[in-house]
Scaffold this active site. Structure first.
Site, PDB file in Angstrom:
ATOM      1  NE  ARG A   1     -28.252  41.571  -7.998  1.00 37.55           N
ATOM      2  CZ  ARG A   1     -29.045  41.862  -6.841  1.00 37.55           C
ATOM      3  NH1 ARG A   1     -29.712  41.118  -5.918  1.00 37.55           N
ATOM      4  NH2 ARG A   1     -29.213  43.028  -6.985  1.00 37.55           N
TER       5      ARG A   1
ATOM      6  CB  SER B   1     -29.081  38.052  -2.970  1.00 36.14           C
ATOM      7  OG  SER B   1     -29.518  38.671  -1.789  1.00 36.14           O
TER       8      SER B   1
ATOM      9  CD  GLU C   1     -20.426  30.822   1.542  1.00 32.07           C
ATOM     10  OE1 GLU C   1     -19.534  30.123   2.356  1.00 32.07           O
ATOM     11  OE2 GLU C   1     -21.540  31.394   1.662  1.00 32.07           O
TER      12      GLU C   1
ATOM     13  CG  PHE D   1     -19.089  34.640   0.380  1.00 33.92           C
ATOM     14  CD1 PHE D   1     -18.298  35.396   1.373  1.00 33.92           C
ATOM     15  CD2 PHE D   1     -20.307  35.330   0.461  1.00 33.92           C
ATOM     16  CE1 PHE D   1     -18.394  36.497   2.339  1.00 33.92           C
ATOM     17  CE2 PHE D   1     -20.600  36.650   1.212  1.00 33.92           C
ATOM     18  CZ  PHE D   1     -19.632  37.132   2.164  1.00 33.92           C
TER      19      PHE D   1
ATOM     20  CG  HIS E   1     -24.156  40.712  -4.482  1.00 34.94           C
ATOM     21  ND1 HIS E   1     -25.036  40.157  -5.177  1.00 34.94           N
ATOM     22  CD2 HIS E   1     -25.006  41.643  -3.518  1.00 34.94           C
ATOM     23  CE1 HIS E   1     -26.516  40.375  -4.699  1.00 34.94           C
ATOM     24  NE2 HIS E   1     -26.399  41.330  -3.752  1.00 34.94           N
TER      25      HIS E   1
ATOM     26  CG  ASP F   1     -23.459  44.548   2.465  1.00 42.23           C
ATOM     27  OD1 ASP F   1     -24.020  45.062   3.374  1.00 42.23           O
ATOM     28  OD2 ASP F   1     -23.772  43.740   1.645  1.00 42.23           O
TER      29      ASP F   1
ATOM     30  NE  ARG G   1     -26.921  45.410  -3.095  1.00 41.80           N
ATOM     31  CZ  ARG G   1     -26.763  46.086  -2.012  1.00 41.80           C
ATOM     32  NH1 ARG G   1     -25.863  46.491  -1.350  1.00 41.80           N
ATOM     33  NH2 ARG G   1     -27.900  46.143  -0.906  1.00 41.80           N
TER      34      ARG G   1
END
Lengths: 315, 275
Positions: A12, A39, A60, A85, A111, A119, A169
């Site tokens: 990321r 994020s 989204e 998403f 992620h 999560d 992630r």
């Protein structure tokens, strides 16, 4: 040359940094996010180029719709959110507004996979490769490490058309010594390690795990060729054709429809006489836990992969 | 484009457009005549009076753009694009056929189509992105978008409405073709839309209500919307009649997505005859 460096860094971060670089290079690069810019790391671009960054809020579908509209005005558009998403929630908009008209939109999802961790299942996307791969005109890529991500993002910015890029992630182990080493070309797989007894084809964050598995196999007298398959669509058929007679695919994704599915299609369609073992998520939903615990639990860490291969070779 | 056209000229064009809509849907034996006929006057007013659009140079960067978010009204758009010379008239008669070029819903392969639509709500969302892109390029132009009323039941419509207001897109002018019918029946029976004006106002839009078959009202309202440079996107709720212009199709929900049979086609073309 690749090696396990013991240095962990986020893909990321590589994405965010490269967006800033592209923003400086091209006036027509624009970036969208859906309330997750911290994020996904698109916040780096937002800070540098606030007039070319659009937050869609927690929406989204509209993010992708706006991305499509922006692309019709000649922009190179990056749109980011969590893989769940970005791919799932927005799937039909991606299909109809981005892929069908072949617009220049890059959906970069972070992620992805089981290693989202704590999560839990609602956020662990193990279907995105499958559903993106099923859309005509769509290119699907999973980069290998921090350096590789930078070259992937540069390459997709030069490519005209829709692309889906997925990354995890967690910080993952760097296997390339430098950016220059981490070469990438859309549609080309890469042999990272030569071997004689079998071929392990891995994608994304599972590439370092495959390298670990390779080392364990070596200690047990088994010589594994290891292939990095960063582009899952269009897949590199030649490298699969040249693989050993025992092929193992490794991915943090459902074994249905992902890398394993794509390799199976190539083997079956070409009548290749190869045995295939697909290692991934076995068509189940994930659960909460730490990323490394989950990798072990679902058999996706280097040690579990090596063990599974040795069991299979005993059969 | 040709801004010297008078209202009677626009009415003449609209009559021919309606004739061609019914003919192409009839020949295709498939399509959506009702919502095409209700939207006709708005689309004709935009292309022939209001928009800065040169059909000889349809991809000019600073052109005004039109998005048919209710993509099932494609026959109305195709008939207008044919009238502008962007589509060969012969193509109209091959609508929805394998040997033809015109798809059941607008595709970007068709000259003049700005974005593919048909999956409801998505064109509206894309038009927000277009308006953002035009503003980034500092173009002094407008993005027009036409929604159906049933379409407003899609969640993405409200996501896009929120975004257009948030980004202060006063270069975006939307219409709702408020013909009060959707496939399954009256909009208020299927899923109440309630007070659309109040809803869009609450979302931060300037909202106007007009008779969508009155050219003078359409033109004056768009001019007024353009003059309000107040950072608010504009919504024009156009009250229309589904199937407008064909006696037996007017307010008849069964012609939402059904072509006329041979006898009905003959009668409809007789009613819409133009010289």
């Amino acid at each position: 040359m690749v090696k396990l460096t013991g240095i962990y860094k986020g893909m990321r971060k590589g994405y965010g940094e490269t967006l800033v670089e592209l923003g400086k290079k091209y006036d027509n690069v624009v970036v969208l996010d859906a309330d997750l810019s911290g994020s996904t790391q698109t916040a780096m671009f937002a800070k540098e180029f606030p007039d070319r960054f659009f937050n869609a809020g927690v929406a989204e579908q509209n993010m992708i719709g706006m991305a499509a509209g922006l692309a019709t005005t000649g922009k190179i558009v990056f749109a980011s959110s969590f893989a769940m998403f970005a791919s799932g929630r927005a799937w039909e908009i991606i299909r109809n507004l981005v892929a069908y008209p072949k617009l220049n939109v890059k959906i970069v999802a972070t992620h992805a996979g089981i290693t989202v961790g704590e999560d839990g299942a609602s956020h662990q996307t193990c279907e995105d490769i499958a559903i993106m791969r099923a859309i005509p005109n769509m290119v699907v890529i999973a980069p290998t490490d921090y350096y590789h991500t930078k070259n992937v993002i540069r390459a997709v910015s030069e490519y005209k058309g829709p692309v889906y890029v997925r990354m995890p992630r967690r910080d993952t182990e760097i296997i390339y010594e430098s950016e220059e080493e981490a070469s990438f070309e859309i549609g080309k797989g890469k042999v990272l390690v030569d071997g004689d007894d079998l071929t392990i084809i891995a994608t994304g964050e599972e590439v370092p795990e495959a390298l670990k598995a390779g080392e364990i196999l070596k200690e047990n007298g088994i010589s594994a060729e290891i292939v990095e398959m960063a582009t899952i669509k269009p897949i590199d058929e030649d490298i699969i054709k040249k693989s050993k007679d025992f092929v193992v695919t490794v991915e943090d994704h459902n074994i249905i429809g992902g890398l394993g599915g794509a390799v199976a299609e190539v083997i079956a369609s070409n009548g290749l006489n190869k045995k295939l073992l697909r290692i991934g998520i076995n068509d189940v939903f994930g659960r909460s836990g730490k990323a490394d615990e989950l990798l072990k639990h679902y058999g996706l860490d280097g040690e579990s992969i090596a063990k599974r291969i040795m069991e299979e070779m005993k059969k | 484009m040709a801004n010297n056209l008078e209202i009677k000229d626009l009415e003449k064009i609209a009559r021919k457009v309606r004739y061609n809509i019914v003919k192409m849907v009839g020949l295709a034996k498939s399509g959506h005549p009702g919502g095409s006929l209700s939207a006709t006057d708005i689309i004709v007013a935009l292309y022939f009076k209001l928009m800065n659009y040169d059909p000889k140079n349809p991809y000019k960067k600073d052109r005004d753009r039109f998005v048919l978010s209710k993509g099932h009204a494609a026959p109305a758009l195709y008939a207008v694009l044919a009238e502008l010379g962007l589509i060969e008239e012969e193509e109209l008669w091959k609508l929805r056929r394998l040997e033809g070029k015109l798809q059941g819903h607008p595709s970007m392969d068709t000259p003049g189509v700005e974005i593919c639509t048909g999956s409801l709500g998505q064109g509206f969302s894309a038009s927000v992105g277009m308006a953002l892109g035009c503003r980034l390029d500092k173009l002094n132009n407008y993005v027009y978008v036409l929604l159906g009323d049933g379409e407003c039941q899609e969640g993405i419509v409200w996501e896009a409405a929120m975004a257009a207001a948030h980004y202060k897109l006063d270069n975006l002018i939307a219409f709702i073709d408020r013909n009060k019918l959707q496939i399954d029946g009256c909009t208020e029976d299927v899923m109440s839309l309630g007070d659309l004006k109040a809803k869009f106002e609450a979302f931060g839009w300037d909202v106007f209500e007009i008779d969508g078959h009155n050219f003078e009202e359409i033109i004056n309202t768009v001019e007024k919307a353009k003059s309000l440079k107040n950072g608010k996107p504009k919504m024009i709720i156009a009250h229309t009649i589904k199937g407008k212009g064909v006696s037996f199709m007017e307010n008849n929900v069964s012609f939402h997505g059904k072509a006329p049979n041979e006898e009905q086609l003959k009668q409809a073309l007789e009613e819409l005859k133009y010289e």
